[in-house]
Design an enzyme around this catalytic site. Structure first.
Site, PDB file in Angstrom:
ATOM      1  N   LYS A   1      -2.191 -20.726   9.808  1.00  0.00           N
ATOM      2  CA  LYS A   1      -1.813 -21.834  10.678  1.00  0.00           C
ATOM      3  C   LYS A   1      -0.574 -21.571  11.527  1.00  0.00           C
ATOM      4  O   LYS A   1       0.359 -20.891  11.127  1.00  0.00           O
ATOM      5  CB  LYS A   1      -1.577 -23.103   9.847  1.00  0.00           C
ATOM      6  CG  LYS A   1      -2.858 -23.616   9.241  1.00  0.00           C
ATOM      7  CD  LYS A   1      -2.802 -25.081   8.964  1.00  0.00           C
ATOM      8  CE  LYS A   1      -2.911 -25.880  10.237  1.00  0.00           C
ATOM      9  NZ  LYS A   1      -2.818 -27.314   9.967  1.00  0.00           N
TER      10      LYS A   1
ATOM     11  N   GLU B   1       4.618 -32.161  18.567  1.00  0.00           N
ATOM     12  CA  GLU B   1       4.370 -33.403  17.823  1.00  0.00           C
ATOM     13  C   GLU B   1       5.637 -34.249  17.716  1.00  0.00           C
ATOM     14  O   GLU B   1       5.593 -35.479  17.776  1.00  0.00           O
ATOM     15  CB  GLU B   1       3.849 -33.080  16.422  1.00  0.00           C
ATOM     16  CG  GLU B   1       2.480 -32.432  16.425  1.00  0.00           C
ATOM     17  CD  GLU B   1       2.143 -31.873  15.056  1.00  0.00           C
ATOM     18  OE1 GLU B   1       1.482 -32.576  14.277  1.00  0.00           O
ATOM     19  OE2 GLU B   1       2.562 -30.737  14.745  1.00  0.00           O
TER      20      GLU B   1
ATOM     21  N   SER C   1       2.449 -22.760   8.087  1.00  0.00           N
ATOM     22  CA  SER C   1       2.170 -23.613   6.944  1.00  0.00           C
ATOM     23  C   SER C   1       2.532 -22.857   5.687  1.00  0.00           C
ATOM     24  O   SER C   1       2.303 -21.648   5.595  1.00  0.00           O
ATOM     25  CB  SER C   1       0.694 -24.000   6.926  1.00  0.00           C
ATOM     26  OG  SER C   1       0.313 -24.384   5.613  1.00  0.00           O
TER      27      SER C   1
ATOM     28  N   HIS D   1     -11.279 -39.828  30.138  1.00  0.00           N
ATOM     29  CA  HIS D   1     -11.704 -40.223  28.776  1.00  0.00           C
ATOM     30  C   HIS D   1     -11.734 -39.012  27.830  1.00  0.00           C
ATOM     31  O   HIS D   1     -12.469 -39.020  26.841  1.00  0.00           O
ATOM     32  CB  HIS D   1     -13.100 -40.871  28.780  1.00  0.00           C
ATOM     33  CG  HIS D   1     -13.301 -41.890  29.851  1.00  0.00           C
ATOM     34  ND1 HIS D   1     -13.047 -43.236  29.674  1.00  0.00           N
ATOM     35  CD2 HIS D   1     -13.706 -41.753  31.141  1.00  0.00           C
ATOM     36  CE1 HIS D   1     -13.309 -43.887  30.801  1.00  0.00           C
ATOM     37  NE2 HIS D   1     -13.703 -43.008  31.717  1.00  0.00           N
TER      38      HIS D   1
END
Ligand code: ARG
Length: 465
Positions: free
Chosen positions: A287, A294, A281, A160
């Site tokens: 970043k 992704e 970024s 979980h």
């Protein structure tokens, strides 16, 4: 032929197709990807026609040489896209005719575009499948190598996405090795099943010419000819088998990608992604985004879309060939480039990621991950039934939580106030190292078990240990 009618099949047509007809009919914009397979299959076909005295040896030589010239042209300049020629099969034949003259027309003896496209596409899918399999082997090697390095590196194991029990990073990585092992087994099954030659099934019913289907099957690396011509020209199971195996593989890759996305986030900090597979970024200089991971996660959606597209195309089609089947290729071509890229991206990520093992270990120590070990200790050392041991342990976790400390930071007095049967030996069981070492059941997370998994995998992959 009527003016403007098709030079290949226009004999009975008075006029040419409308602009819409030309456009909707054309598969050349995508099936030009089959040009190598088309020429390979044609060379096998014409050699067989000559061996069977269906065309003369001289004509076969002319055609074969012409096909080599077409191949050299396409290699150098790409395939021209003329919608009037509809598809790659007619494009190749039209160019061959320009090069060698009317003798080119003998190539299509005892053959139809229906068995031709079924053959070309099988050859293409077989190659794509082999490419995916080779890529997955590289991914397995990367996983095994990193797992061997980290057989002792402790991290929290989750259920979980809550800290459950300590595991080793090596064990976690080997879980993905197993998924990929099953993916490769599915690809191997698909390859074995697809490896039959449709060539010689002709339009649908076979042919009256004395062809030798075994010879063309052998020349093209197939186990043998397909057994039923109606099935052979209208079967696209081979493409679905490949797509389903690849889609299932992409689901596994998406899970691995998601692990990297989570692990690379600042609150986790379990991994630093390779620069080569991350982006910055344009506005936030601090970043480093896990874009490749992704996209692998995202590509799985498109992969499943490709399977669905092909299945819906095939649904309800009566025997034998129907033009719907021309739509079989775009989803397969798309899926093949997606899976190849996804495999390459995840291989690079696994091979070059920097695992923050100290941070992983701290996270394992923070989350009461050894609570099960305390309960197990009560069972083995104090002969308490597991359910009761679970209850006692729950009280210890509650107390530690109230104090904001780890389980093994509770004093012996605290523990004995909860249950008098606890004694000082229990502290040996509460470290994360003791916890993973104890889980030495076959396939468990104990470092020795992980090393055994790695050794077996290295033997399977014939890697030097
Ligand atoms: N372009 C067609 C395809 O990709 C080739 C087969 C055409 N056969 C036919 N009977 N029209 O499916």
């Amino acid at each position: 032929m009527g003016t403007g009618s098709n030079q290949m099949w226009g004999g009975r047509f008075a006029g040419g197709p409308s602009a819409v007809m030309r456009e909707i009919n054309a598969s050349i914009p995508f099936d030009k990807a089959l040009w190598r397979q088309d020429i390979t299959a044609s060379k096998a076909h014409v050699a067989m026609l000559a061996a069977q005295n269906i065309v003369s040896a001289e004509d076969a030589r002319t055609i074969d040489g012409g096909l080599d010239t077409v191949a050299a042209e396409y290699e150098a300049q790409g395939v021209p896209e003329d919608w009037d020629l509809e598809d790659i099969h007619m494009t190749v034949e039209a160019r061959l005719t320009e090069l060698v003259g009317p003798v080119a027309g003998r190539l299509h003896t005892a053959r139809s575009r229906n068995d031709q496209v079924a053959t070309d596409f099988r050859l293409w899918v077989r190659e794509a499948l082999e490419r995916a399999d080779a890529g997955l082997e590289m991914l397995q090697r990367a996983l095994v190598t990193r797992a061997g390095e980290h057989a002792d590196s402790i991290m929290p194991g989750f259920t979980h996405l809550q800290t459950a029990q300590p595991v080793t990073l090596g064990h976690h990585l080997m879980a993905y090795y197993e998924m990929i092992r099953r993916d490769r087994s599915r690809l191997a099954d698909a390859r074995a099943r697809m490896n039959e030659s449709p060539l010689g099934s002709a339009a649908l019913a076979g042919t009256g010419f004395p062809i030798d289907r075994d010879a063309t099957a052998q020349a093209l690396g197939f186990e043998g000819p397909t057994r039923n011509s109606l099935d052979a020209v209208s079967d696209r199971d081979f493409a679905m088998d490949y797509l389903m195996a690849a889609a299932q593989c992409s689901l596994h890759l998406s899970r691995l990608a998601e692990e990297f996305v989570i692990w690379a986030s600042q609150p986790f900090g379990f991994v630093r992604l390779p620069d080569a597979l991350s982006t910055g970024s344009s506005i936030m200089p601090q970043k480093k985004n896990p874009d490749a991971a992704e996209l692998v996660r995202g590509h799985a959606g498109r992969m499943v879309g490709a399977v669905t597209a092909l299945m819906m195309t095939m649904k309800g089609l009566p025997l034998a060939y129907s033009k719907d089947m021309q739509d079989d290729k775009p989803p397969v071509f798309e899926a093949a480039s997606l899976i190849d890229l996804s495999i390459a991206a995840m291989t690079g990520m696994v091979a070059d990621a920097t695992f923050q093992t100290e941070r992983m270990r701290q996270a394992a120590e923070l989350g009461y991950a050894t609570a099960t070990d305390l309960a197990d200790w009560l069972v083995t050392q104090a002969d308490i039934p597991f359910r009761e041991a679970h209850h006692i342990t729950g009280a210890a976790v509650k107390l530690a939580e109230q104090r904001g400390i780890a389980l093994d930071a509770l004093s012996l007095e605290d523990l004995q106030a909860i249950d008098a049967r606890l004694d000082a030996r229990v502290f040996d069981a509460l470290s994360v190292d003791a916890s993973v070492a104890a889980r030495a059941s076959y396939g468990g997370t104990a470092p020795d078990q992980v090393r055994a998994q790695v050794a077996r995998a290295m033997a399977d992959l014939e890697m030097d240990t």
